[in-house]
Design an enzyme around this catalytic site. Structure first.
Site, PDB file in Angstrom:
ATOM      1  N   GLU A 140     -28.508  -3.209  -0.669  1.00  0.00           N
ATOM      2  CA  GLU A 140     -27.948  -1.917  -1.023  1.00  0.00           C
ATOM      3  C   GLU A 140     -27.875  -1.814  -2.548  1.00  0.00           C
ATOM      4  OE1 GLU A 140     -24.287  -0.824   0.881  1.00  0.00           O
ATOM      5  OE2 GLU A 140     -25.112  -1.146   2.886  1.00  0.00           O
ATOM      6  N   HIS A 173     -24.604   4.762  -2.985  1.00  0.00           N
ATOM      7  CA  HIS A 173     -25.187   3.491  -2.564  1.00  0.00           C
ATOM      8  C   HIS A 173     -26.225   3.772  -1.498  1.00  0.00           C
ATOM      9  CE1 HIS A 173     -22.177   3.821   0.669  1.00  0.00           C
ATOM     10  NE2 HIS A 173     -22.825   2.867   1.329  1.00  0.00           N
ATOM     11  N   HIS A 207     -28.473   2.608   2.042  1.00  0.00           N
ATOM     12  CA  HIS A 207     -28.472   1.860   3.303  1.00  0.00           C
ATOM     13  C   HIS A 207     -29.935   1.563   3.630  1.00  0.00           C
ATOM     14  CE1 HIS A 207     -24.338   3.427   4.998  1.00  0.00           C
ATOM     15  NE2 HIS A 207     -24.203   2.557   4.014  1.00  0.00           N
ATOM     16  N   ASP A 230     -17.510   1.476   4.610  1.00  0.00           N
ATOM     17  CA  ASP A 230     -17.513   2.445   3.503  1.00  0.00           C
ATOM     18  C   ASP A 230     -16.271   3.328   3.560  1.00  0.00           C
ATOM     19  OD1 ASP A 230     -20.010   1.566   2.626  1.00  0.00           O
ATOM     20  OD2 ASP A 230     -21.099   3.088   3.763  1.00  0.00           O
TER      21      ASP A 230
HETATM   22 ZN   LIG Z   1     -22.577   1.989   3.099  1.00  0.00          ZN
END
Ligand SMILES: [Zn+2]
Length: 125
Positions: free
Chosen positions: A22, A76, A78, A89
């Site tokens: 990530e 971010h 995935h 998250d």
């Molecule tokens: Zn995440």
């Protein structure tokens, strides 16, 4: 929620450059328009979770302040999808005022407040 085209593209590029883990970083701007990206290192080096080390977070917040900008978002990726916040998250969303961007092929944005997730409409300007 509004974001400059260049910043939006750059965020997607950061995600593409990091297929194994990530990517993450902060977003800032003025008057509610996101115009700057501050990529950070994923301290967990993981494909399924991320964390920005406290010292780096502090450095980025200072850079945002010194540039006269406001912190407006966090992004971010995935790498294994989906483009929605994970349970972790949501649990670790410490900035209720920020837009949380998740990149997984597509890019989506969310408000995460008190454990509730609401998708935001992204307006590219
Ligand atoms: Zn995440």
């Amino acid at each position: 929620m509004r974001i400059k085209k260049e910043t939006f593209k750059r965020m997607a590029e950061e995600a593409r450059k990091s297929p194994q883990q990530e990517c993450c970083g902060l977003l800032a701007g003025r008057d509610g328009v996101i115009s700057e990206i501050f990529p950070a290192k994923n301290a967990l080096e993981s494909a399924t979770e991320f964390e920005i080390a406290p010292a780096e977070l502090f450095r980025i917040f200072r850079a945002i302040r010194e540039a006269g900008l406001e912190h407006l978002g966090i992004y971010h990726s995935h790498p294994r999808g989906p483009a929605t916040p994970s349970a972790r998250d949501v649990e670790r969303a410490f900035y209720p005022e920020a837009a949380y961007f998740v990149i997984a092929g597509e890019t989506r944005a969310f408000e995460i407040r008190d454990g509730k997730v609401e998708e935001l409409r992204i307006k590219i300007v």
